[in-house]
Motif scaffolding. Structure first.
Motif, PDB file in Angstrom:
ATOM      1  N   LEU A 157      -3.896 -60.318  66.429  1.00 17.65           N
ATOM      2  CA  LEU A 157      -4.980 -60.975  65.713  1.00 17.65           C
ATOM      3  C   LEU A 157      -5.403 -62.172  66.557  1.00 17.65           C
ATOM      4  O   LEU A 157      -4.561 -62.982  66.952  1.00 17.65           O
ATOM      5  N   ILE A 197      -7.634 -65.623  67.030  1.00 15.96           N
ATOM      6  CA  ILE A 197      -8.318 -66.693  66.308  1.00 15.96           C
ATOM      7  C   ILE A 197      -8.930 -67.636  67.332  1.00 15.96           C
ATOM      8  O   ILE A 197      -8.262 -68.102  68.240  1.00 15.96           O
ATOM      9  N   LYS A 217     -11.387 -66.175  62.695  1.00 18.99           N
ATOM     10  CA  LYS A 217     -10.790 -64.945  63.218  1.00 18.99           C
ATOM     11  C   LYS A 217     -11.875 -64.238  64.023  1.00 18.99           C
ATOM     12  O   LYS A 217     -12.998 -64.078  63.560  1.00 18.99           O
TER      13      LYS A 217
END
Length: 147
Positions: free
Chosen positions: A122, A124, A99
Motif C-alpha cells: 500500500l 501513501i 493513499k
C-alpha cells in the motif's frame, strides 16, 4: 555627599543589536521547525493508520467476522467496516497525505481467522516526507508492517 553620575544598564544601540540578532535567528529557525512539525504530524497519522489496521484485524479475530478497511474521499479517509457495512473504526490523513490510487491494495480485507487476503503493498503519498510504502505480509501468524 557624593553624587554618582555613572549609570548602569544597556545603551539603546546594544539593545537594538541584541534584538536584530534574535530576529535573524528566528527567521532562520521558523521554516525548519514548521517543516519538522508537519513531518511529525504525518508520522503520527501513519501510526494511527497502522493502529486502525491492527484494530480491524483484532475485530475480525475476536468477532469471527469478515471485515475490511476501505478508503474514500480520494484516499484521505479510511474506515473499518463490518460485514453489514457498518463502520466500527475510522480515521483521516492530514491535508496532503493520501493513499495512492494505483497502489497494489485497493482495500484491506481480513478473514474471521484474522488472516489478510490478499496481502501486498500500500503506497501513501505525503506532503513533506515523500512516498511511504507499507508491505502487508504474514510471518509466523503475525502481520508485519514495513514502512
Amino acid at each position: 555627599m557624593k553624587f554618582f553620575k555613572r549609570q548602569n544598564g544597556f545603551t539603546f544601540v546594544e539593545l537594538l543589536l541584541v534584538l536584530s540578532i534574535l530576529v535573524v535567528l528566528t527567521a532562520v529557525i521558523l521554516p525548519f521547525s514548521e517543516k519538522r512539525l508537519n513531518q511529525m504530524t504525518e508520522e503520527d497519522a501513519l501510526k494511527a493508520f497502522m493502529a486502525t489496521v491492527h484494530e480491524t484485524q483484532l475485530y475480525a479475530t475476536t468477532h469471527k467476522e469478515h471485515v475490511r478497511l476501505r478508503f474514500s474521499e480520494g484516499g484521505s479517509v479510511y474506515k473499518s467496516l463490518r460485514s453489514d457495512l457498518s463502520v466500527f473504526a475510522s480515521g483521516r490523513f492530514p491535508e496532503g497525505m493520501v493513499k495512492v490510487q494505483n497502489t497494489g491494495l485497493v482495500e484491506l480485507e481480513f478473514q474471521p481467522s484474522g488472516n489478510m487476503y490478499p496481502t501486498g503493498k500500500l503506497t501513501i503519498r505525503t506532503k513533506n516526507s515523500g512516498t511511504k510504502t507499507i508491505t502487508f505480509q504474514f510471518e509466523r501468524g503475525r502481520m508485519l508492517i514495513n514502512g
